[in-house]
Scaffold this motif. Structure first.
Motif, PDB file in Angstrom:
ATOM      1  N   GLU A  86       0.830  -1.210   0.000  1.00 27.58           N
ATOM      2  CA  GLU A  86       0.000   0.000   0.000  1.00 27.58           C
ATOM      3  C   GLU A  86       0.863   1.258   0.000  1.00 27.58           C
ATOM      4  OE1 GLU A  86      -3.158   0.314  -0.461  1.00 27.58           O
ATOM      5  OE2 GLU A  86      -3.687  -1.793  -0.317  1.00 27.58           O
ATOM      6  N   ASN A  90       1.238   3.865  -3.077  1.00 26.78           N
ATOM      7  CA  ASN A  90       0.897   5.281  -2.903  1.00 26.78           C
ATOM      8  C   ASN A  90       2.062   6.179  -3.305  1.00 26.78           C
ATOM      9  OD1 ASN A  90      -1.682   4.841  -2.015  1.00 26.78           O
ATOM     10  ND2 ASN A  90      -1.240   5.192   0.144  1.00 26.78           N
ATOM     11  N   HIS A  94       1.248   8.758  -6.124  1.00 28.58           N
ATOM     12  CA  HIS A  94       1.047  10.138  -5.689  1.00 28.58           C
ATOM     13  C   HIS A  94       2.337  10.869  -5.354  1.00 28.58           C
ATOM     14  CE1 HIS A  94      -3.173   9.162  -5.497  1.00 28.58           C
ATOM     15  NE2 HIS A  94      -2.920   8.170  -4.677  1.00 28.58           N
ATOM     16  N   LEU A 122      -0.856  13.558   3.324  1.00 24.36           N
ATOM     17  CA  LEU A 122      -1.776  12.480   2.942  1.00 24.36           C
ATOM     18  C   LEU A 122      -3.132  12.684   3.586  1.00 24.36           C
ATOM     19  CD1 LEU A 122       0.589   9.481   3.601  1.00 24.36           C
ATOM     20  CD2 LEU A 122       0.018  10.475   1.418  1.00 24.36           C
ATOM     21  N   THR A 124      -6.885  10.352   4.336  1.00 23.81           N
ATOM     22  CA  THR A 124      -7.617   9.100   4.179  1.00 23.81           C
ATOM     23  C   THR A 124      -9.027   9.424   3.721  1.00 23.81           C
ATOM     24  OG1 THR A 124      -8.304   9.143   6.483  1.00 23.81           O
ATOM     25  CG2 THR A 124      -6.304   7.912   5.972  1.00 23.81           C
ATOM     26  N   GLY A 135      -8.388   4.307  -2.885  1.00 24.51           N
ATOM     27  CA  GLY A 135      -8.270   5.335  -1.878  1.00 24.51           C
ATOM     28  C   GLY A 135      -8.449   4.852  -0.459  1.00 24.51           C
TER      29      GLY A 135
END
Length: 167
Positions: A86, A90, A94, A122, A124, A135
């Motif tokens: 994960e 990310n 990103h 970041l 959530t 996401g």
């Protein structure tokens, strides 16, 4: 972890090649009262296959540190692989630059950190079932780790999580 230490680790000492494991640092010795610390770090290429490469590095490193075989990979290693996927995913999607994966094992706690060159904070997603797919990676990190966070570094930011390796 100080950003100075991370910068030193990512300079590929001892002739290590980019994206390959660096020698694991060991601090403390059995019986001296100081908890032993093991650390390994890799600079991963900014390509999609780095996510699966990171999983393999986590599995092999934890197997090496615990002395187990491939068949003896623990639940902690499986969770660490999932969460590292994960974070690396990310960072690739990103972030900017080549992500740096660092694993540290000390006193029964595994800390996994992924650093990239983007300083963007970041966020959530809501836990709403109506959201589009994707996401929710940080929600998974939050749910499965004992703690997690984001810290600024001299390169950008590092996202980390911790798992207890023993009770």
């Amino acid at each position: 972890m100080s950003t100075t230490m991370l910068a030193l680790v990512t300079r590929w000492p001892y002739g290590a090649l980019r994206g390959e494991p660096l020698p694991a640092a060991r601090h403390g010795a059995a019986g001296d009262g100081v908890p032993e610390t093991r650390r390994a770090s890799w600079v991963l290429p900014a390509v999609p296959s780095s996510t699966s490469r990171a999983r393999g590095l986590v599995r092999a490193t934890l197997r090496d540190w615990t002395g187990g075989t491939e068949d003896e990979v623990t639940e902690v290693a499986e969770v660490a692989e999932l969460l590292v996927s994960e974070l690396v995913g990310n960072a690739l999607l990103h972030g900017r630059g080549e992500p740096v994966l660092t694993l540290t094992l000390r006193d029964g706690v595994l800390r996994c950190e992924v650093e990239d060159e983007a300083a963007v904070p970041l966020c959530t997603r809501d836990r709403s079932p109506d959201d589009a797919e994707g996401g929710r990676g940080l929600l998974i990190v939050e749910a499965l780790s004992r703690s997690w966070g984001v810290c600024p570094t001299s390169r950008g930011k590092a996202v980390w999580f911790e798992l207890a390796t023993r009770s």
